[in-house]
Design an enzyme around this catalytic site. Structure first.
Site, short mmCIF file in Angstrom:
data_model
loop_
_atom_site.label_atom_id
_atom_site.label_comp_id
_atom_site.label_asym_id
_atom_site.label_seq_id
_atom_site.Cartn_x
_atom_site.Cartn_y
_atom_site.Cartn_z
N ARG A 24 0.81 -1.22 0.00
CA ARG A 24 0.00 0.00 0.00
C ARG A 24 0.84 1.28 0.00
O ARG A 24 0.62 2.18 -0.81
CB ARG A 24 -0.92 0.04 1.23
N THR A 25 1.80 1.35 0.91
CA THR A 25 2.53 2.61 1.05
C THR A 25 3.34 2.90 -0.22
O THR A 25 3.32 4.01 -0.75
CB THR A 25 3.44 2.55 2.28
N LYS B 239 26.94 -4.35 -1.66
CA LYS B 239 28.41 -4.29 -1.71
C LYS B 239 28.97 -3.61 -0.48
O LYS B 239 30.18 -3.35 -0.40
CB LYS B 239 28.86 -3.51 -2.96
N ARG C 90 11.20 3.73 3.61
CA ARG C 90 10.84 2.76 4.66
C ARG C 90 12.11 1.98 5.00
O ARG C 90 12.82 1.51 4.12
CB ARG C 90 9.75 1.80 4.18
N HIS D 103 4.81 5.59 11.64
CA HIS D 103 4.31 5.50 10.26
C HIS D 103 3.37 6.69 10.06
O HIS D 103 2.15 6.55 9.99
CB HIS D 103 3.59 4.17 10.08
N1 CP Z 1 -0.33 -0.07 5.76
C1 CP Z 1 0.89 -0.34 5.25
O1 CP Z 1 1.91 0.25 5.65
O2 CP Z 1 0.87 -1.33 4.31
P1 CP Z 1 2.14 -1.79 3.47
O3 CP Z 1 3.11 -2.45 4.45
O4 CP Z 1 1.61 -2.75 2.45
O5 CP Z 1 2.77 -0.57 2.88
#
Ligand code: CP
Length: 300
Positions: free
Chosen positions: A49-50, A78, A99, A127
């Site tokens: 999603r993100t 590396k 992320r 998040h």
């Molecule tokens: N909600 C969320 O962070 O989903 P993903 O891990 O799929 O990005």
């Protein structure tokens, strides 16, 4: 706002501005223009999603993107440091969405490069863009963010979404119920922050008695990948499972949210009930992420 790293850095005014901007973008009242700009999507941890909603948001704004999903085809393999990777990417891109599995990695990125950094999840910590789309979803379904009764259930210790969301909602006079297996409770530092702000919260084991009081139930997955011992995960993985029967006495306005992915904590039968909102919630992520990029890149 130059970066979006933690909900702790975001004021109530910023939150309200982003919610308003996301609604205007969804309703096509404004048309921010990201053309000529390039976003780097650096996903050191898996995401559906993100990653794809940020990519969609960039493209809907007229911008362009390039992506990394895992490090297997990069020079991280590396031995390149995170700092050198970030410095290099910042020579190409106009902003970074990152992320990473390490708590604080996004803050480190923001201190390393001089282009905007958006935290797309740092370990068990934060998040913030998820929290913003959660707020947008709650506002759309409830008409307000003020004075709501909200349960957060599941893995409240290792799941980062609930940390950001609890901090964000604390600006709106909520009443919280927290339900989790033992050892996966909301971290003490979050509870201390809520107490300092005068926010009411109660930790419960049995969720049945609270169901008729809730406006929102926010369900989270037990974070299997963050357990050191698999047997410990097996012991708690089915602690809370939402079924249609559990929802028999909920209020009319009640909605069930989940950041997704789900494993088995909400049965698929629940998807057909009027209370399920998690896929619309995922869709709302595009509008909110368009708004976040618009604000950080000063598009309007
Ligand atoms: N909600 C969320 O962070 O989903 P993903 O891990 O799929 O990005």
């Amino acid at each position: 706002m130059k970066n979006l790293i933690s909900m702790r850095d975001v004021s109530k005014e910023d939150i309200l501005e982003l919610l308003d901007l996301a609604a205007k973008i969804e309703n096509k009242e404004v048309h921010p223009d990201l053309s000529g700009k390039l976003g780097a999507l650096l996903f050191f941890e898996p995401s559906t999603r993100t990653h794809f909603s940020f990519d969609t948001a960039i493209k809907k704004l007229g911008g362009q993107s390039f992506s990394m999903s895992g490090t297997s085809s990069t020079s991280v393999k590396k031995g390149e440091t995170l700092a050198d990777t970030l410095m290099t990417i910042s020579q190409y891109a106009d902003f970074i969405v990152m992320r990473h599995k390490i708590e604080g990695a996004a803050r480190f990125a923001a201190e390393t490069v001089d282009i905007p950094v958006i935290n797309a999840g740092d370990g068990t910590n934060q998040h913030p863009t998820q929290a913003m789309l959660d707020l947008y979803s709650i506002k759309k379904t409830q008409g307000t963010l003020e004075n709501l009764t909200i349960a957060m259930i599941g893995d409240l210790r290792l799941g980062r979404t609930v940390h950001s969301l609890a901090q964000a909602l604390s600006e709106f006079n909520p009443t919280f119920y927290f339900a989790s297996p033992r050892h996966l409770q909301m971290p003490q530092y979050i509870k201390d922050e809520l107490t300092a702000k005068g926010v009411r919260f109660e930790e419960v084991e049995d969720i049945h008695p609270i169901m008729p009081h809730l406006d929102i139930m926010y369900v989270t997955r037990i974070q299997k990948e963050r357990f050191a011992v698999l047997e410990d995960y097996e012991k708690v993985k089915d602690a809370y499972i939402v079924t249609p029967e559990l929802l028999e006495e909920v209020k009319e306005n009640f909605k069930l949210l989940h950041p997704l992915p789900r494993v088995n904590e909400i049965t698929t039968e629940v998807d057909k009930t009027p209370y399920a909102y998690y896929f619309q919630q995922a869709k709302n992520g595009v509008f909110m992420r368009q708004a976040i990029i618009t604000k950080l890149m000063n598009l309007i």
